[in-house]
Design an enzyme around this catalytic site. Structure first.
Site, PDB file in Angstrom:
ATOM      1  N   TRP A 177      31.112  29.043  42.726  1.00 36.17           N
ATOM      2  CA  TRP A 177      31.552  30.495  41.639  1.00 36.17           C
ATOM      3  C   TRP A 177      32.532  30.875  41.081  1.00 36.17           C
ATOM      4  O   TRP A 177      32.823  32.080  41.819  1.00 36.17           O
ATOM      5  CB  TRP A 177      30.502  31.438  42.071  1.00 36.17           C
ATOM      6  CG  TRP A 177      29.183  30.091  42.704  1.00 36.17           C
ATOM      7  CD1 TRP A 177      29.102  30.633  44.002  1.00 36.17           C
ATOM      8  CD2 TRP A 177      27.508  29.994  41.396  1.00 36.17           C
ATOM      9  NE1 TRP A 177      27.594  29.721  44.087  1.00 36.17           N
ATOM     10  CE2 TRP A 177      26.740  29.875  42.281  1.00 36.17           C
ATOM     11  CE3 TRP A 177      27.789  30.916  40.758  1.00 36.17           C
ATOM     12  CZ2 TRP A 177      25.821  29.554  42.690  1.00 36.17           C
ATOM     13  CZ3 TRP A 177      26.635  30.980  40.629  1.00 36.17           C
ATOM     14  CH2 TRP A 177      25.538  29.636  40.996  1.00 36.17           C
ATOM     15  N   ILE A 178      33.707  30.396  40.807  1.00 33.36           N
ATOM     16  CA  ILE A 178      34.893  30.670  40.495  1.00 33.36           C
ATOM     17  C   ILE A 178      34.623  32.169  38.915  1.00 33.36           C
ATOM     18  O   ILE A 178      35.543  32.151  39.151  1.00 33.36           O
ATOM     19  CB  ILE A 178      35.858  29.269  39.720  1.00 33.36           C
ATOM     20  CG1 ILE A 178      35.266  28.520  38.829  1.00 33.36           C
ATOM     21  CG2 ILE A 178      36.414  28.132  41.012  1.00 33.36           C
ATOM     22  CD1 ILE A 178      36.508  28.312  37.826  1.00 33.36           C
ATOM     23  N   GLY A 179      33.595  31.434  38.226  1.00 38.69           N
ATOM     24  CA  GLY A 179      33.362  32.444  36.882  1.00 38.69           C
ATOM     25  C   GLY A 179      33.413  33.951  37.002  1.00 38.69           C
ATOM     26  O   GLY A 179      33.659  34.705  37.311  1.00 38.69           O
ATOM     27  N   ASP A 180      32.806  34.014  38.697  1.00 41.38           N
ATOM     28  CA  ASP A 180      32.860  35.275  39.477  1.00 41.38           C
ATOM     29  C   ASP A 180      33.697  36.009  40.682  1.00 41.38           C
ATOM     30  O   ASP A 180      34.518  36.761  40.682  1.00 41.38           O
ATOM     31  CB  ASP A 180      30.976  35.323  40.001  1.00 41.38           C
ATOM     32  CG  ASP A 180      30.218  35.923  39.303  1.00 41.38           C
ATOM     33  OD1 ASP A 180      30.599  36.717  38.742  1.00 41.38           O
ATOM     34  OD2 ASP A 180      29.501  34.473  39.564  1.00 41.38           O
ATOM     35  N   MET A 181      34.641  35.081  41.138  1.00 41.48           N
ATOM     36  CA  MET A 181      34.964  35.417  42.228  1.00 41.48           C
ATOM     37  C   MET A 181      36.560  35.215  42.073  1.00 41.48           C
ATOM     38  O   MET A 181      37.592  35.749  42.371  1.00 41.48           O
ATOM     39  CB  MET A 181      35.360  33.648  43.656  1.00 41.48           C
ATOM     40  CG  MET A 181      32.923  34.502  43.898  1.00 41.48           C
ATOM     41  SD  MET A 181      32.613  32.545  45.068  1.00 41.48           S
ATOM     42  CE  MET A 181      33.760  32.869  46.616  1.00 41.48           C
TER      43      MET A 181
END
Length: 409
Positions: A177-181
């Protein structure tokens, strides 16, 4: 002082993932994180399956204590209070917390904090030392400011998906979930910088994190505009647009990654696979040549791997110090001895029922003098009301009872 951020109080208004991942990391470094949730409703993430509770783990809630595994992972080490920020009494309580706080984090839609009366200028007037961090899909200004955003939309709009996948395939989401992290980690960087600056100036700071900005910053290490002009595909699968061999390859029983980044490593690779005859091949003399003839390089690697096991191939390459490693599937990752040796797989705990029997990720920053880590399970809704309202703000039990009766907490 046991941890680096002891004495720093964080007022956490966040939900879902991007914001909670900021405060999770601050809590691991010793900050006192006070997570504010709506009375009874809590963080929406609480209600996402699967759940853990007194009767074990399941995809349906069995008891009132059952809590989402996602929530339990993302909110370790925090104190939990309930507070209705729509009520005037609740707003006054929040202002009291800001007076005694160091950092405020929020990931509401832009404009929400303004409407509540909690924009930065007003909080700064209450506490000039406050550090105010906002995370939103597209930041606090610009033409996309008011768009809703989640990980998938951000991976798309930032270009992450545009560079992920195979040349003949569609844009593909990165599995984590790199879009958040990633935006969350930029938020942590911003907060730590602001805390360091405040030591010199005595002044707080306003931090504006755009999820799109953060993820876009990752793709621009490559010269994508130049690649476009040269006709190089934006999506190259596991291959490197500048180097070869640089890919994930199939052995007889699994996959391995091979990364050859220099001429010296290329020579070592040829010696390892018994292809010294290619040392003087003009096509492969330098990185530019190997990139230009990368399809031929791929054939050389795949021919060598025919019939070899993963471990046999890795042993041969490592003997010549060729950068390589296995590409394990998740069941193997969850048993990885290196990760276990570094404490990266603690058991996930529930605030009431304790051990869940499931793994979570440990804190990956290892300090020598003041170790980080999560000191407690994620809180239940309002678990620390007495400690925060009574102990920090000095509110009496009778007043708290009245607040509860009026739906303020």
């Amino acid at each position: 002082m046991q941890k680096h951020l002891e004495g720093i109080r964080v007022i956490d208004l966040t939900a879902w993932l991007a914001g909670p991942f900021v405060s999770l990391n601050l809590a691991a470094m010793g900050a006192e994180v006070i997570k504010i949730e709506r009375p009874k409703a809590g963080d929406p993430c609480r209600w996402n399956p699967p759940f853990a509770g007194p009767q074990g783990v399941s995809h349906a809630r069995k008891t009132d204590e059952d809590t989402s595994l996602l929530y339990l992972k993302r909110n370790r080490g925090k104190k939990g209070i309930s507070l209705n920020l729509q009520s005037e009494w609740g707003k006054e309580i929040f202002r009291q917390l800001v007076k005694k706080g160091d950092v405020v984090i929020e990931n509401f839609a832009p404009g929400t904090m303004d409407r509540l009366g909690f924009d930065y200028p007003r909080l700064k007037a209450i506490n000039s030392r406050i550090i105010y961090c906002s995370i939103a899909g597209y930041g606090q200004n610009g033409p996309y400011r008011d768009r809703a955003a989640f990980d998938l939309t951000i991976q798309g709009m930032s270009g992450i998906m545009g560079v992920t996948g195979f040349p003949d395939g569609p844009p593909t989401r990165c599995g984590a979930w790199i879009g958040d992290m990633i935006p969350a980690l930029y938020g942590v960087c911003g907060i730590l910088a602001a805390l360091a600056s405040r030591e010199k100036t005595g002044q707080g700071e306003r931090i504006d994190i755009s999820m799109q900005d953060s993820c876009f910053s990752l793709i621009m290490d490559e010269a994508l505009d130049l690649h476009l002009s040269l006709g190089i595909p934006m999506r190259t699968g596991n291959r490197n647009p500048r180097l070869a061999p640089w890919n994930v390859y199939a052995a007889a029983d699994g996959y391995l990654a091979i990364c050859v980044a220099s001429n010296e490593q290329w020579i070592a690779f040829l010696e390892a696979i018994g292809r010294e005859d290619l040392k003087e091949d003009s096509r492969f003399k330098n990185q530019e040549g190997r990139f230009k003839h990368s399809d031929e390089v791929e054939i050389v690697v795949k021919e060598w791997l025919k019939g070899l096991t993963q471990e046999g191939a890795l042993r041969t390459l490592r003997a010549k110090k060729v950068p390589c490693d296995a590409v394990p599937e998740i069941p193997e990752v969850l048993e990885d001895p290196q990760l276990k040796a570094r404490g990266m797989m603690p058991e996930l705990l529930h605030p009431q029922s304790g051990p869940t029997g499931l793994k979570t990720a440990g804190f990956p920053v290892h300090f020598s003098e003041r170790p980080g880590g999560y000191s407690s399970p994620a809180p239940s809704i309002g678990q620390h009301n007495q400690e925060v309202y009574g102990g920090i703000l000095g509110i009496s039990d009778a007043e708290m009872e009245k607040m509860e009766g009026e739906g303020v907490i």
